[in-house]
Design a protein around this motif. Structure first.
Motif, PDB file in Angstrom:
ATOM      1  N   LEU A 182       0.821  -1.210   0.000  1.00  0.00           N
ATOM      2  CA  LEU A 182       0.000   0.000   0.000  1.00  0.00           C
ATOM      3  C   LEU A 182       0.855   1.259   0.000  1.00  0.00           C
ATOM      4  O   LEU A 182       0.740   2.121  -0.886  1.00  0.00           O
ATOM      5  CB  LEU A 182      -0.930  -0.014   1.216  1.00  0.00           C
ATOM      6  N   TRP A 183       1.731   1.393   1.001  1.00  0.00           N
ATOM      7  CA  TRP A 183       2.514   2.615   1.116  1.00  0.00           C
ATOM      8  C   TRP A 183       3.729   2.618   0.209  1.00  0.00           C
ATOM      9  O   TRP A 183       4.187   3.678  -0.229  1.00  0.00           O
ATOM     10  CB  TRP A 183       2.900   2.854   2.580  1.00  0.00           C
ATOM     11  N   GLY A 184       4.249   1.448  -0.124  1.00  0.00           N
ATOM     12  CA  GLY A 184       5.340   1.393  -1.085  1.00  0.00           C
ATOM     13  C   GLY A 184       4.911   1.848  -2.466  1.00  0.00           C
ATOM     14  O   GLY A 184       5.650   2.549  -3.168  1.00  0.00           O
ATOM     15  N   ALA A 185       3.695   1.490  -2.865  1.00  0.00           N
ATOM     16  CA  ALA A 185       3.182   1.920  -4.172  1.00  0.00           C
ATOM     17  C   ALA A 185       3.015   3.429  -4.211  1.00  0.00           C
ATOM     18  O   ALA A 185       3.340   4.090  -5.206  1.00  0.00           O
ATOM     19  CB  ALA A 185       1.854   1.224  -4.462  1.00  0.00           C
ATOM     20  N   ARG A 186       2.502   3.990  -3.122  1.00  0.00           N
ATOM     21  CA  ARG A 186       2.347   5.445  -3.067  1.00  0.00           C
ATOM     22  C   ARG A 186       3.700   6.141  -3.077  1.00  0.00           C
ATOM     23  O   ARG A 186       3.893   7.166  -3.757  1.00  0.00           O
ATOM     24  CB  ARG A 186       1.545   5.827  -1.825  1.00  0.00           C
ATOM     25  N   LEU A 187       4.634   5.596  -2.324  1.00  0.00           N
ATOM     26  CA  LEU A 187       5.995   6.137  -2.311  1.00  0.00           C
ATOM     27  C   LEU A 187       6.595   6.101  -3.712  1.00  0.00           C
ATOM     28  O   LEU A 187       7.209   7.087  -4.162  1.00  0.00           O
ATOM     29  CB  LEU A 187       6.842   5.341  -1.327  1.00  0.00           C
ATOM     30  N   ALA A 188       6.444   4.989  -4.402  1.00  0.00           N
ATOM     31  CA  ALA A 188       7.010   4.859  -5.740  1.00  0.00           C
ATOM     32  C   ALA A 188       6.432   5.912  -6.683  1.00  0.00           C
ATOM     33  O   ALA A 188       7.157   6.525  -7.480  1.00  0.00           O
ATOM     34  CB  ALA A 188       6.755   3.455  -6.289  1.00  0.00           C
ATOM     35  N   ARG A 189       5.128   6.148  -6.591  1.00  0.00           N
ATOM     36  CA  ARG A 189       4.503   7.118  -7.498  1.00  0.00           C
ATOM     37  C   ARG A 189       4.975   8.540  -7.224  1.00  0.00           C
ATOM     38  O   ARG A 189       5.223   9.305  -8.160  1.00  0.00           O
ATOM     39  CB  ARG A 189       2.981   7.020  -7.403  1.00  0.00           C
ATOM     40  N   VAL A 190       5.112   8.912  -5.932  1.00  0.00           N
ATOM     41  CA  VAL A 190       5.533  10.290  -5.664  1.00  0.00           C
ATOM     42  C   VAL A 190       6.994  10.512  -6.035  1.00  0.00           C
ATOM     43  O   VAL A 190       7.352  11.575  -6.551  1.00  0.00           O
ATOM     44  CB  VAL A 190       5.280  10.704  -4.196  1.00  0.00           C
ATOM     45  N   VAL A 191       7.846   9.514  -5.800  1.00  0.00           N
ATOM     46  CA  VAL A 191       9.244   9.655  -6.197  1.00  0.00           C
ATOM     47  C   VAL A 191       9.363   9.717  -7.714  1.00  0.00           C
ATOM     48  O   VAL A 191      10.076  10.567  -8.265  1.00  0.00           O
ATOM     49  CB  VAL A 191      10.098   8.506  -5.628  1.00  0.00           C
ATOM     50  N   HIS A 192       8.655   8.849  -8.399  1.00  0.00           N
ATOM     51  CA  HIS A 192       8.673   8.834  -9.867  1.00  0.00           C
ATOM     52  C   HIS A 192       8.254  10.187 -10.419  1.00  0.00           C
ATOM     53  O   HIS A 192       8.904  10.761 -11.306  1.00  0.00           O
ATOM     54  CB  HIS A 192       7.734   7.726 -10.366  1.00  0.00           C
ATOM     55  N   ARG A 193       7.176  10.742  -9.880  1.00  0.00           N
ATOM     56  CA  ARG A 193       6.662  12.016 -10.374  1.00  0.00           C
ATOM     57  C   ARG A 193       7.623  13.153 -10.061  1.00  0.00           C
ATOM     58  O   ARG A 193       7.890  14.018 -10.906  1.00  0.00           O
ATOM     59  CB  ARG A 193       5.296  12.296  -9.753  1.00  0.00           C
ATOM     60  N   ALA A 194       8.155  13.177  -8.832  1.00  0.00           N
ATOM     61  CA  ALA A 194       9.033  14.274  -8.443  1.00  0.00           C
ATOM     62  C   ALA A 194      10.368  14.227  -9.185  1.00  0.00           C
ATOM     63  O   ALA A 194      10.900  15.276  -9.573  1.00  0.00           O
ATOM     64  CB  ALA A 194       9.262  14.249  -6.935  1.00  0.00           C
ATOM     65  N   VAL A 195      10.927  13.034  -9.383  1.00  0.00           N
ATOM     66  CA  VAL A 195      12.170  12.929 -10.161  1.00  0.00           C
ATOM     67  C   VAL A 195      11.934  13.401 -11.584  1.00  0.00           C
ATOM     68  O   VAL A 195      12.739  14.144 -12.157  1.00  0.00           O
ATOM     69  CB  VAL A 195      12.714  11.484 -10.138  1.00  0.00           C
ATOM     70  N   HIS A 196      10.819  12.989 -12.164  1.00  0.00           N
ATOM     71  CA  HIS A 196      10.492  13.418 -13.529  1.00  0.00           C
ATOM     72  C   HIS A 196      10.386  14.935 -13.606  1.00  0.00           C
ATOM     73  O   HIS A 196      10.929  15.573 -14.515  1.00  0.00           O
ATOM     74  CB  HIS A 196       9.179  12.773 -13.974  1.00  0.00           C
ATOM     75  N   ASP A 197       9.701  15.547 -12.634  1.00  0.00           N
ATOM     76  CA  ASP A 197       9.468  16.989 -12.679  1.00  0.00           C
ATOM     77  C   ASP A 197      10.737  17.792 -12.373  1.00  0.00           C
ATOM     78  O   ASP A 197      10.892  18.914 -12.860  1.00  0.00           O
ATOM     79  CB  ASP A 197       8.372  17.378 -11.691  1.00  0.00           C
TER      80      ASP A 197
END
Length: 235
Positions: free
Chosen positions: A210-225
């Motif tokens: 649950l929280w690993g998936a959310r963590l992965a999405r925010v890191v992915h988005r922030a690194v991209h941005d």
């Protein structure tokens, strides 16, 4: 630190950094300081406050290109003290402009990323290439990731969270067209709320938890941005 400025963009939720500025080595340098206070357990690869334990603040400080100090932990501690941070904390540094940070949110999980990729490459390289590059100890070109979670994690889950954040970072870089898995000096800090009495911490932080998936999405988005797109000449 000589001044405290408001964040460049509105911050909501747990991860609310202040932007600091100072004059050093003849130039104006910035830093981000997050002070959640007591009650946070962090895991970090940072030069100051690394490892696992309770931490009260996270400082991500910009340093000049050609940074030559051999005591970065002491330097970061001095900057944190000058900014008013008290208690144990985590200190990261980069030659990238930290005022250009990216902030992502996903159902309570948050990530802030500062990114410079001047010295990017692949994690596994031939031994001769590693020796030629001096082991990749240069400061310029650093991706610093700070994640905040509003739930407690076990020590094992904290380690798992670092792995998940690193996978998400590499995914974002590859999807953006960068020929690298990161930079030699990347650092990460994951902060999770300390458990209250009788509370059971989450035991997993892999990308399908649950929280690993959310963590992965925010890191992915922030690194991209936060990461500039590759120039045509570098492709």
């Amino acid at each position: 630190m000589t001044a405290v400025l408001p964040p460049l963009r509105a911050s909501v939720g747990l991860l609310r950094p202040r932007r600091l500025t100072r004059i050093e080595d003849g130039g104006r340098l910035h830093a981000l300081l997050w002070t959640p206070g007591p009650g946070m357990r962090m895991i970090s690869s940072a030069v100051l406050g690394g490892g696992i334990g309770e931490r009260c603040w996270v400082l991500n400080a910009q340093v000049s290109h050609g940074y030559g100090r051999t005591d970065p932990d002491r330097h970061l501690a001095e900057l944190a003290a000058d900014s008013g941070a008290r208690g144990p904390g985590v200190g990261l540094m980069t030659a990238a402009d930290v005022s250009a940070y990216a902030h992502a949110h996903d159902n309570g999980a948050e990530a802030i990323v500062t990114s410079g990729i001047d010295v990017r490459g692949w994690a596994a390289v031939p031994e001769a290439q590693e020796a030629a590059s001096g082991g990749g100890a240069r400061v310029p070109g650093t991706i610093n990731i700070v994640v905040a979670l509003p739930v407690p994690l076990t020590d094992a889950a904290l380690v798992n969270a670092v792995a998940t954040a690193t996978e998400a970072k590499t995914q974002a870089l590859l999807e953006a067209g960068h020929d690298c898995s990161g930079t030699p000096t990347d650092a990460v800090c994951v902060a999770a709320r300390a458990p209250s009495s009788g509370e059971t911490p989450h035991a997993f932080a892999g990308p399908r938890s649950l929280w690993g998936a959310r963590l992965a999405r925010v890191v992915h988005r922030a690194v991209h941005d936060a990461t500039p797109s590759p120039s045509p000449s570098s492709l």
